[in-house]
Design an enzyme around this catalytic site. Structure first.
Site, PDB file in Angstrom:
ATOM      1  N   THR A 192      35.228  38.166   0.856  1.00  0.00           N
ATOM      2  CA  THR A 192      35.247  39.617   0.577  1.00  0.00           C
ATOM      3  C   THR A 192      35.905  40.417   1.706  1.00  0.00           C
ATOM      4  OG1 THR A 192      33.039  39.798   1.523  1.00  0.00           O
ATOM      5  CG2 THR A 192      33.173  39.552  -0.874  1.00  0.00           C
ATOM      6  N   GLN A 217      39.069  41.252   4.713  1.00  0.00           N
ATOM      7  CA  GLN A 217      40.517  41.504   4.626  1.00  0.00           C
ATOM      8  C   GLN A 217      41.303  40.205   4.371  1.00  0.00           C
ATOM      9  OE1 GLN A 217      43.562  43.695   7.510  1.00  0.00           O
ATOM     10  NE2 GLN A 217      43.101  41.663   8.306  1.00  0.00           N
ATOM     11  N   SER A 257      32.790  40.026  12.602  1.00  0.00           N
ATOM     12  CA  SER A 257      34.115  39.975  13.228  1.00  0.00           C
ATOM     13  C   SER A 257      34.409  41.175  14.129  1.00  0.00           C
ATOM     14  CB  SER A 257      35.191  39.880  12.138  1.00  0.00           C
ATOM     15  OG  SER A 257      35.334  41.124  11.496  1.00  0.00           O
ATOM     16  N   THR A 308      40.645  32.876  17.250  1.00  0.00           N
ATOM     17  CA  THR A 308      41.131  34.220  17.545  1.00  0.00           C
ATOM     18  C   THR A 308      41.751  34.354  18.936  1.00  0.00           C
ATOM     19  OG1 THR A 308      40.326  36.447  18.083  1.00  0.00           O
ATOM     20  CG2 THR A 308      38.691  34.720  18.101  1.00  0.00           C
ATOM     21  N   GLU A 357      41.048  36.593  20.822  1.00  0.00           N
ATOM     22  CA  GLU A 357      39.985  37.060  21.718  1.00  0.00           C
ATOM     23  C   GLU A 357      39.512  35.935  22.647  1.00  0.00           C
ATOM     24  OE1 GLU A 357      38.243  40.326  22.054  1.00  0.00           O
ATOM     25  OE2 GLU A 357      40.290  40.667  21.408  1.00  0.00           O
ATOM     26  N   TYR A 398      31.175  38.078  20.697  1.00  0.00           N
ATOM     27  CA  TYR A 398      32.004  37.587  19.578  1.00  0.00           C
ATOM     28  C   TYR A 398      32.933  36.472  20.053  1.00  0.00           C
ATOM     29  CZ  TYR A 398      36.058  37.554  16.418  1.00  0.00           C
ATOM     30  OH  TYR A 398      37.098  37.166  15.598  1.00  0.00           O
ATOM     31  N   LYS A 433      33.085  32.527  19.067  1.00  0.00           N
ATOM     32  CA  LYS A 433      34.302  31.920  18.504  1.00  0.00           C
ATOM     33  C   LYS A 433      34.796  30.756  19.374  1.00  0.00           C
ATOM     34  CE  LYS A 433      35.413  34.177  14.660  1.00  0.00           C
ATOM     35  NZ  LYS A 433      35.852  33.555  13.402  1.00  0.00           N
TER      36      LYS A 433
HETATM   37  P1  NDP Z   1      36.397  40.922   7.959  1.00  0.00           P
HETATM   38  O1  NDP Z   1      35.375  41.491   8.861  1.00  0.00           O
HETATM   39  O2  NDP Z   1      37.261  41.826   7.138  1.00  0.00           O
HETATM   40  O3  NDP Z   1      35.694  39.892   6.956  1.00  0.00           O
HETATM   41  C1  NDP Z   1      34.662  39.038   7.384  1.00  0.00           C
HETATM   42  C2  NDP Z   1      34.084  38.336   6.177  1.00  0.00           C
HETATM   43  O4  NDP Z   1      33.004  37.512   6.594  1.00  0.00           O
HETATM   44  C3  NDP Z   1      33.518  39.282   5.118  1.00  0.00           C
HETATM   45  O5  NDP Z   1      33.754  38.722   3.850  1.00  0.00           O
HETATM   46  C4  NDP Z   1      32.033  39.278   5.427  1.00  0.00           C
HETATM   47  O6  NDP Z   1      31.234  39.612   4.319  1.00  0.00           O
HETATM   48  C5  NDP Z   1      31.862  37.816   5.775  1.00  0.00           C
HETATM   49  N1  NDP Z   1      30.654  37.508   6.529  1.00  0.00           N
HETATM   50  C6  NDP Z   1      30.162  38.110   7.639  1.00  0.00           C
HETATM   51  N2  NDP Z   1      29.036  37.513   8.047  1.00  0.00           N
HETATM   52  C7  NDP Z   1      28.795  36.507   7.167  1.00  0.00           C
HETATM   53  C8  NDP Z   1      27.786  35.541   7.030  1.00  0.00           C
HETATM   54  N3  NDP Z   1      26.754  35.444   7.878  1.00  0.00           N
HETATM   55  N4  NDP Z   1      27.852  34.651   5.991  1.00  0.00           N
HETATM   56  C9  NDP Z   1      28.874  34.720   5.103  1.00  0.00           C
HETATM   57  N5  NDP Z   1      29.853  35.628   5.175  1.00  0.00           N
HETATM   58  C10 NDP Z   1      29.815  36.506   6.202  1.00  0.00           C
HETATM   59  O7  NDP Z   1      37.320  39.963   8.857  1.00  0.00           O
HETATM   60  P2  NDP Z   1      38.863  39.548   8.658  1.00  0.00           P
HETATM   61  O8  NDP Z   1      39.115  39.267   7.243  1.00  0.00           O
HETATM   62  O9  NDP Z   1      39.707  40.503   9.396  1.00  0.00           O
HETATM   63  O10 NDP Z   1      38.903  38.200   9.508  1.00  0.00           O
HETATM   64  C11 NDP Z   1      38.638  36.928   8.894  1.00  0.00           C
HETATM   65  C12 NDP Z   1      38.246  35.929   9.965  1.00  0.00           C
HETATM   66  O11 NDP Z   1      39.293  35.792  10.924  1.00  0.00           O
HETATM   67  C13 NDP Z   1      37.006  36.322  10.771  1.00  0.00           C
HETATM   68  O12 NDP Z   1      36.343  35.117  11.092  1.00  0.00           O
HETATM   69  C14 NDP Z   1      37.575  36.954  12.037  1.00  0.00           C
HETATM   70  O13 NDP Z   1      36.667  36.808  13.089  1.00  0.00           O
HETATM   71  C15 NDP Z   1      38.819  36.117  12.234  1.00  0.00           C
HETATM   72  N6  NDP Z   1      39.933  36.752  12.895  1.00  0.00           N
HETATM   73  C16 NDP Z   1      40.420  37.941  12.447  1.00  0.00           C
HETATM   74  C17 NDP Z   1      41.540  38.503  13.019  1.00  0.00           C
HETATM   75  C18 NDP Z   1      42.092  39.809  12.546  1.00  0.00           C
HETATM   76  O14 NDP Z   1      42.890  40.412  13.293  1.00  0.00           O
HETATM   77  N7  NDP Z   1      41.761  40.278  11.350  1.00  0.00           N
HETATM   78  C19 NDP Z   1      42.243  37.820  14.135  1.00  0.00           C
HETATM   79  C20 NDP Z   1      41.666  36.556  14.497  1.00  0.00           C
HETATM   80  C21 NDP Z   1      40.563  36.038  13.888  1.00  0.00           C
HETATM   81  P3  NDP Z   1      30.948  41.179   3.911  1.00  0.00           P
HETATM   82  O15 NDP Z   1      32.193  41.631   3.178  1.00  0.00           O
HETATM   83  O16 NDP Z   1      29.758  41.062   3.068  1.00  0.00           O
HETATM   84  O17 NDP Z   1      30.741  41.922   5.193  1.00  0.00           O
HETATM   85  P1  GDR Z   2      39.822  43.765  18.398  1.00  0.00           P
HETATM   86  O1  GDR Z   2      40.168  44.916  17.347  1.00  0.00           O
HETATM   87  O2  GDR Z   2      38.688  44.104  19.266  1.00  0.00           O
HETATM   88  O3  GDR Z   2      41.122  43.401  19.056  1.00  0.00           O
HETATM   89  O4  GDR Z   2      39.331  42.592  17.426  1.00  0.00           O
HETATM   90  P2  GDR Z   2      39.815  46.480  17.343  1.00  0.00           P
HETATM   91  O5  GDR Z   2      40.763  47.086  16.375  1.00  0.00           O
HETATM   92  O6  GDR Z   2      38.363  46.710  17.136  1.00  0.00           O
HETATM   93  O7  GDR Z   2      40.175  46.949  18.840  1.00  0.00           O
HETATM   94  C1  GDR Z   2      41.486  46.812  19.361  1.00  0.00           C
HETATM   95  C2  GDR Z   2      41.571  47.558  20.687  1.00  0.00           C
HETATM   96  O8  GDR Z   2      41.503  48.970  20.436  1.00  0.00           O
HETATM   97  C3  GDR Z   2      40.607  49.565  21.373  1.00  0.00           C
HETATM   98  N1  GDR Z   2      40.053  50.800  20.815  1.00  0.00           N
HETATM   99  C4  GDR Z   2      39.225  50.901  19.757  1.00  0.00           C
HETATM  100  N2  GDR Z   2      38.741  49.953  18.922  1.00  0.00           N
HETATM  101  C5  GDR Z   2      37.942  50.372  17.896  1.00  0.00           C
HETATM  102  N3  GDR Z   2      37.470  49.456  17.019  1.00  0.00           N
HETATM  103  N4  GDR Z   2      37.600  51.677  17.726  1.00  0.00           N
HETATM  104  C6  GDR Z   2      38.072  52.670  18.556  1.00  0.00           C
HETATM  105  O9  GDR Z   2      37.755  53.823  18.383  1.00  0.00           O
HETATM  106  C7  GDR Z   2      38.935  52.254  19.613  1.00  0.00           C
HETATM  107  N5  GDR Z   2      39.588  52.927  20.587  1.00  0.00           N
HETATM  108  C8  GDR Z   2      40.260  52.038  21.311  1.00  0.00           C
HETATM  109  C9  GDR Z   2      39.556  48.486  21.628  1.00  0.00           C
HETATM  110  O10 GDR Z   2      38.854  48.752  22.832  1.00  0.00           O
HETATM  111  C10 GDR Z   2      40.430  47.243  21.668  1.00  0.00           C
HETATM  112  O11 GDR Z   2      40.952  47.058  22.946  1.00  0.00           O
HETATM  113  C11 GDR Z   2      40.015  42.304  16.213  1.00  0.00           C
HETATM  114  C12 GDR Z   2      38.991  41.735  15.224  1.00  0.00           C
HETATM  115  O12 GDR Z   2      39.620  41.597  13.981  1.00  0.00           O
HETATM  116  C13 GDR Z   2      38.507  40.376  15.694  1.00  0.00           C
HETATM  117  O13 GDR Z   2      37.705  39.807  14.679  1.00  0.00           O
HETATM  118  C14 GDR Z   2      39.711  39.481  15.949  1.00  0.00           C
HETATM  119  O14 GDR Z   2      39.278  38.230  16.421  1.00  0.00           O
HETATM  120  C15 GDR Z   2      40.649  40.129  16.951  1.00  0.00           C
HETATM  121  O15 GDR Z   2      41.056  41.386  16.430  1.00  0.00           O
HETATM  122  C16 GDR Z   2      41.896  39.289  17.184  1.00  0.00           C
END
Ligand code: NDP
Ligand code: GDR
Length: 357
Positions: free
Chosen positions: A12, A14, A91, A134, A136, A158, A162
């Protein structure tokens, strides 16, 4: 292609939504694991929904949670996937400081539970495993740009969770011969990005400020730099990692980074507003150069106890071994996100004006 069956945790989210679309187009049968929630949480994949009363469905959804082993074992046993994509995670980096134990449970132990489920069911010869690792992990960066051999230095609960996920995947690969791979993905965004991540928070606010539905945008660290790509490009990398002849770990990134400040400027530019910066630190403000109005302010509540200041990825290995390259530019990514949020804001305004809220 007929026998390809993919199980996706985090369906569910992104990436789950983009991956479902990608795999259905490739002819996969997909089983998505969704969490039970008090409100419906399947909006991102509703367009792929298929009536459960129809026999020939190629997308099914099961309730599940990475904190619940028995449920994961049952779903895997029943669905018999050929590929498992572990995308489920708490996440949000900032939120992981508030919920460190839960984050470790869902993100670290959740990965272990899935790998153990495969082992208990003796499916390791039949199933490939993808772990959503990630950038991170690099945290306080030890070299730039970051590649597969760069040492890790996680900077949040986090990232530490990971890190466990990354290493347990490698351990099961080495100990039990699992086909288990890590995609070390740098930030990737889209119009479906969660609203509290910085890119979407910005594009949503820009649209609403343009339509006079909001006055100001409060942000944290404006100087943070990220290597931002497009989620649609990144799910194809996940699939390519799974099709590779051997399990391995890959950095996926664009090789270009930008600051939060630059993201803000570009997003406002899309709606014809030029931002000028005044002041410093907590007093820094982004001003509309035409009207002189402060539109962007700094709020320390969005700072992190330990910050990841700058990330930049080197995806040479993925380009060489998988033939993967990002397609969408930074400028186009911001443009698409702003346009999508303008549409959303217009819809909301129309409802308000017509008394439907
Ligand atoms: P999202 O936060 O958009 O989605 C996370 C998903 O995990 C949702 O479907 C959420 O469900 C589900 N979830 C959370 N907790 C649980 C749980 N305990 N059991 C089952 N499902 C759970 O993340 P993204 O789609 O952006 O990212 C996907 C994955 O990639 C994550 O693991 C993230 O950490 C990792 N990642 C993301 C990056 C990014 O830039 N987007 C970069 C690197 C890694 P619900 O919708 O109900 O909340
Ligand atoms: P990140 O993404 O922490 O890199 O993790 P996020 O967009 O939350 O932050 C990126 C950078 O922006 C700065 N920042 C803020 N961040 C948020 N959320 N809100 C604010 O108002 C704000 N202002 C400045 C943050 O400090 C940070 O430096 C994402 C997630 O998708 C993780 O699950 C994934 O693993 C990494 O990207 C790669």
């Amino acid at each position: 292609m007929g026998n390809n069956r993919a199980l996706i945790t985090g369906v569910t989210g992104q990436d789950g939504a983009y991956l479902v679309e990608f795999l259905l187009k490739k002819g996969y049968e997909v089983c998505g694991v969704k969490r039970r929630s008090s409100l419906i949480n399947t909006q991102r994949i509703d367009s792929f929904y298929q009536d459960p009363h129809v026999d020939s469905r190629n997308l099914i959804l099961e309730y599940g949670d990475t904190t619940d082993s028995t449920n994961l074992i049952r779903i895997i046993q029943e669905f018999q996937p050929t590929e498992i994509y572990n995308l489920a995670a708490q996440s949000h980096v900032r939120v992981s400081f508030e919920t460190p134990e839960y984050t470790a449970n869902a993100d670290a132990l959740g990965t272990l539970r899935l790998l153990e489920a495969i082992r208990i069911l003796r499916l390791q010869e039949k199933v490939r495993f993808y772990q959503a690792s990630t950038s991170e992990l690099f945290g306080l960066v030890q070299e730039s740009p970051q590649k597969e051999t760069t040492p890790f230095y996680p900077r949040s609960p986090y990232a530490v969770a990971k890190l466990y996920g990354y290493w347990i995947v490698r351990n099961y690969r080495e100990a039990y011969n699992f086909f288990a791979s890590n995609g070390i993905l740098f930030n990737h965004e889209s119009p479906m990005r969660g609203e509290t991540f910085v890119t979407r928070k910005i594009t949503r606010a820009v649209a609403r400020i343009k339509l006079e539905m909001q006055d100001k945008l409060y942000l944290g660290n404006l100087s943070a730099k990220r290597d931002w790509g497009y989620a649609g490009d990144y799910v194809s990398a996940m699939w390519l990692i799974m099709q590779h002849h051997e399990p391995d770990d890959f950095v996926i990134a664009t090789g270009e980074n930008h600051s939060v400040r630059e993201f803000v400027e570009r997003a406002f530019k899309e709606v014809g507003i030029i931002i000028e910066w005044r002041g410093e630190g907590l007093n820094e403000q982004g001003i509309d150069s035409e009207t002189g109005k402060p539109l962007v302010l700094v709020d320390s509540r969005y700072f992190r106890p330990t910050e990841v200041h700058e990330l930049l990825g080197d995806a040479t290995k993925a380009a060489k071994l998988l033939g993967w390259k990002p397609q969408m530019s930074f400028k186009e990514l911001v443009r698409r996100m702003v346009i999508a949020d303008l549409r959303e804001a217009e819809k909301e305004r129309l409802c308000q004006v017509n008394g439907y809220n």
